[in-house]
Design an enzyme around this catalytic site. Structure first.
Site, mmCIF file in Angstrom:
data_model
loop_
_atom_site.group_PDB
_atom_site.id
_atom_site.type_symbol
_atom_site.label_atom_id
_atom_site.label_comp_id
_atom_site.label_asym_id
_atom_site.label_seq_id
_atom_site.Cartn_x
_atom_site.Cartn_y
_atom_site.Cartn_z
ATOM 1 N N HIS A 6 0.855 -1.193 0.000
ATOM 2 C CA HIS A 6 0.000 0.000 0.000
ATOM 3 C C HIS A 6 0.885 1.236 0.000
ATOM 4 O O HIS A 6 1.935 1.237 0.653
ATOM 5 C CB HIS A 6 -0.919 0.015 1.229
ATOM 6 C CG HIS A 6 -2.068 0.950 1.062
ATOM 7 N ND1 HIS A 6 -1.968 2.290 1.335
ATOM 8 C CD2 HIS A 6 -3.319 0.738 0.590
ATOM 9 C CE1 HIS A 6 -3.132 2.864 1.059
ATOM 10 N NE2 HIS A 6 -3.967 1.950 0.604
ATOM 11 N N ASP A 48 -7.858 -5.580 0.231
ATOM 12 C CA ASP A 48 -8.354 -6.399 -0.877
ATOM 13 C C ASP A 48 -7.968 -7.863 -0.742
ATOM 14 O O ASP A 48 -8.624 -8.732 -1.308
ATOM 15 C CB ASP A 48 -7.837 -5.837 -2.206
ATOM 16 C CG ASP A 48 -8.467 -4.502 -2.506
ATOM 17 O OD1 ASP A 48 -9.691 -4.415 -2.441
ATOM 18 O OD2 ASP A 48 -7.735 -3.536 -2.756
HETATM 19 N N1 CMC Z 1 4.130 -7.713 -4.930
HETATM 20 C C1 CMC Z 1 5.481 -7.698 -5.083
HETATM 21 N N2 CMC Z 1 6.233 -6.586 -4.940
HETATM 22 C C2 CMC Z 1 5.604 -5.445 -4.650
HETATM 23 C C3 CMC Z 1 4.212 -5.373 -4.483
HETATM 24 C C4 CMC Z 1 3.468 -6.569 -4.633
HETATM 25 N N3 CMC Z 1 2.128 -6.562 -4.482
HETATM 26 N N4 CMC Z 1 3.838 -4.105 -4.208
HETATM 27 C C5 CMC Z 1 4.975 -3.388 -4.208
HETATM 28 N N5 CMC Z 1 6.042 -4.190 -4.477
HETATM 29 C C6 CMC Z 1 7.473 -3.795 -4.483
HETATM 30 C C7 CMC Z 1 7.820 -3.019 -5.747
HETATM 31 O O1 CMC Z 1 8.286 -3.868 -6.757
HETATM 32 C C8 CMC Z 1 8.887 -2.086 -5.226
HETATM 33 O O2 CMC Z 1 10.093 -2.828 -5.103
HETATM 34 P P1 CMC Z 1 11.540 -2.092 -5.330
HETATM 35 O O3 CMC Z 1 11.644 -1.083 -4.230
HETATM 36 O O4 CMC Z 1 12.525 -3.195 -5.236
HETATM 37 O O5 CMC Z 1 11.476 -1.463 -6.690
HETATM 38 C C9 CMC Z 1 8.436 -1.745 -3.805
HETATM 39 O O6 CMC Z 1 7.636 -2.872 -3.391
HETATM 40 C C10 CMC Z 1 7.582 -0.470 -3.708
HETATM 41 O O7 CMC Z 1 6.498 -0.588 -4.632
HETATM 42 P P2 CMC Z 1 5.839 0.643 -5.398
HETATM 43 O O8 CMC Z 1 5.189 0.154 -6.636
HETATM 44 O O9 CMC Z 1 6.856 1.745 -5.530
HETATM 45 O O10 CMC Z 1 4.763 1.094 -4.332
HETATM 46 P P3 CMC Z 1 3.521 2.054 -4.602
HETATM 47 O O11 CMC Z 1 3.253 2.748 -3.330
HETATM 48 O O12 CMC Z 1 3.773 2.916 -5.791
HETATM 49 O O13 CMC Z 1 2.325 1.045 -4.984
HETATM 50 C C11 CMC Z 1 0.538 -0.491 -4.740
HETATM 51 C C12 CMC Z 1 1.365 0.618 -4.080
HETATM 52 C C13 CMC Z 1 -0.675 -0.808 -3.870
HETATM 53 C C14 CMC Z 1 0.030 -0.008 -6.122
HETATM 54 C C15 CMC Z 1 1.424 -1.758 -4.925
HETATM 55 O O14 CMC Z 1 1.863 -2.211 -3.668
HETATM 56 C C16 CMC Z 1 0.708 -2.873 -5.683
HETATM 57 O O15 CMC Z 1 0.727 -2.891 -6.920
HETATM 58 N N6 CMC Z 1 0.024 -3.831 -4.928
HETATM 59 C C17 CMC Z 1 -0.751 -4.869 -5.569
HETATM 60 C C18 CMC Z 1 -2.122 -4.337 -5.954
HETATM 61 C C19 CMC Z 1 -3.031 -4.140 -4.762
HETATM 62 O O16 CMC Z 1 -3.157 -5.004 -3.899
HETATM 63 N N7 CMC Z 1 -3.697 -2.975 -4.725
HETATM 64 C C20 CMC Z 1 -4.684 -2.643 -3.699
HETATM 65 C C21 CMC Z 1 -4.250 -1.536 -2.790
HETATM 66 S S1 CMC Z 1 -5.321 -1.402 -1.342
HETATM 67 C C22 CMC Z 1 -6.829 -0.818 -1.991
HETATM 68 C C23 CMC Z 1 -6.803 0.636 -2.247
HETATM 69 O O17 CMC Z 1 -6.779 1.402 -1.268
HETATM 70 O O18 CMC Z 1 -6.781 1.002 -3.432
#
Ligand code: CMC
Length: 426
Positions: A308, A365
């Site tokens: 998140h 989720d």
């Molecule tokens: N599985 C594997 N690696 C992950 C995941 C995941 N679900 N989420 C983040 N990472 C890694 C990512 O690869 C990155 O690694 P590195 O630092 O080595 O490059 C690090 O964690 C930070 O990720 P980010 O993409 O920079 O984080 P963000 O804050 O931009 O994205 C997120 C947040 C929710 C979009 C992401 O964690 C994700 O895609 N999660 C899966 C989808 C999901 O469950 N979404 C629902 C969110 S809760 C409902 C809502 O409020 O919308």
């Protein structure tokens, strides 16, 4: 130079620029850089808005480090455990929890508006079979601006509240109709004798001649899910709603934009993706392989329901849903095969260095998908359920934006990296 300011030095020239610091009631202070371009001739760059406060708000507070979430100052676990979704929706719209009488009147206002115009059925009819209900829902919500074109100005609080009631009341009907049309099933009209949640489940599940009574725990579980989704500060879909609202577009158009933004699997579409992913993993024996894929930098695969942007310790909504899921396991037919895979993923991820280092915990989720599946809600409807919960929050944010006299159209700038002016070839 004020002590309550932040100074930025341009190291190329040694020039210093002062920006005031704004103080929230709680949470990190905010540097007011609205004069940054005027003062420095530069824009600021903040990919994905990770450091940007885009508005002033009094609705929802999140402390991502402490795993805290409050609506209008009330802790989410109090609202989820002691109050209903309609209490919460009222709180978001009116800033105070309702009295018994106010709640009754609010519920009555919603019931009165739960039917949709019969000619809207032509819109549903125009969609091909098996259309995703989110596609139908966003179109149908936008179309409300055509059905209610008499009161588009929203000049009075009464007109605003009429719009709010219409949207919250009609979304369950549109949602159920969207699903039934997409499956070629006859639609079921609202039953005014039923509660908000019961009525939705009835319109979704019932056959005209055969209606299975709902178990109280099913109604309670869906009510809790709605409450937990009701608002979440300036997330992607709420920001989309605010951006559209800032252009003076009609609120129905703004809310429909929120639906589209929410659909993505990085946001509200994640609950459907969690179940699809568990089905794809298929067996507990494959879990290790998929965990390895999630950790592989060269593989785009991500574990759905993990991570998140704001919560870096735990998602308080997920904690409540985990308890609820455990309660439901005993009472409902939760698919034990998928649950087994989910439990294994959760166990590994919570103790794996990759996930720990990046603060990747199960989010709302991860648990809502399994609960909705247990409630026999089709997975194409999961994001729709998220919309039904989030609608009061979007509307409260829309109202708040409109009430701010210094509201400006949202218009960010960019770091242009395209070509310089090119000479057209003759
Ligand atoms: N599985 C594997 N690696 C992950 C995941 C995941 N679900 N989420 C983040 N990472 C890694 C990512 O690869 C990155 O690694 P590195 O630092 O080595 O490059 C690090 O964690 C930070 O990720 P980010 O993409 O920079 O984080 P963000 O804050 O931009 O994205 C997120 C947040 C929710 C979009 C992401 O964690 C994700 O895609 N999660 C899966 C989808 C999901 O469950 N979404 C629902 C969110 S809760 C409902 C809502 O409020 O919308």
């Amino acid at each position: 130079m004020s002590k309550d300011s932040i100074t930025i030095t341009d190291n190329r020239t040694g020039k210093q620029f002062d920006f005031p610091i704004l103080h929230p009631t709680i949470g990190p202070s905010v540097a007011d850089i609205s004069s940054f371009y005027k003062d420095t001739g530069m824009f600021t760059y903040d990919r994905g808005f990770t450091s940007t406060a885009s508005c002033r708000s009094r609705i929802t507070y999140i402390d991502g480090g402490a795993g805290k979430l409050m609506y209008r100052g009330y802790d989410i676990s109090y609202l989820a455990k002691e109050k209903t979704f309609l209490d919460t929706a009222y709180l978001l719209l009116h800033k105070e929890l309702p009295t018994k009488e106010q709640l009754k009147a609010f519920s009555f206002e919603l019931k009165k508006r739960s039917f949709i115009n019969e000619s809207m059925k032509k819109l549903f009819d125009a969609f091909p079979d098996n259309s995703h209900p989110m596609a139908i829902l966003s179109s149908a919500i936008a179309s409300l601006s055509a059905f209610y074109s008499d009161s588009l100005d929203m000049d009075t609080p009464e007109e605003v509240m009429e719009m709010a009631h219409r949207i919250i009341a009609k979304i369950p009907t549109i949602a159920a109709f969207s699903y039934r049309y997409s499956k070629g099933l006859p639609v079921i009209y609202p039953d005014l004798e039923k509660s908000f949640v019961e009525n939705f489940l009835y319109m979704l599940r019932a056959y005209p001649h055969n209606y299975a009574e709902l178990k109280p725990i099913e109604v309670e579980a869906l009510d809790t899910i709605f409450t937990l989704h009701a608002d979440h500060e300036q997330n992607a879909s709420t920001t989309a709603v605010r951006v559209v609202a800032s252009t003076q577009a009609h609120p129905y158009a703004a809310i429909s934009t929120g639906v589209s933004a929410l659909w993505g699997r990085a946001h509200g579409g994640a609950n459907e993706s969690v179940i699809r992913q568990l089905e794809m993993i298929g067996s507990i024996d494959n879990v290790d392989k998929y965990i390895a894929k999630a950790k592989d930098k060269n593989d785009p695969f991500r574990l759905m329901g993990f991570g998140h942007r704001v919560y870096k310790n735990f998602d308080p909504r997920a904690t409540i849903l985990k308890d609820l899921r455990n309660k439901l396991v005993d009472e409902l037919d939760i698919n034990s095969h998928l649950l087994e895979i989910a439990n294994r993923i959760e166990k590994i991820a919570l103790s794996d260095e990759y996930f720990i280092k990046r603060n990747l915990y199960p989010n709302i989720d991860f648990y809502s998908g399994l609960i909705l599946k247990a409630l026999k809600i089709p997975k194409e409807m999961f994001a729709v359920i998220f919309v039904m919960g989030r609608a009061p929050g979007w509307i409260a944010q829309w109202i708040e934006l409109k009430e701010q006299p210094d509201m400006k159209i949202a218009r960010p700038r960019q770091l242009y990296l395209g070509p310089l002016e090119r000479t057209p070839s003759k």
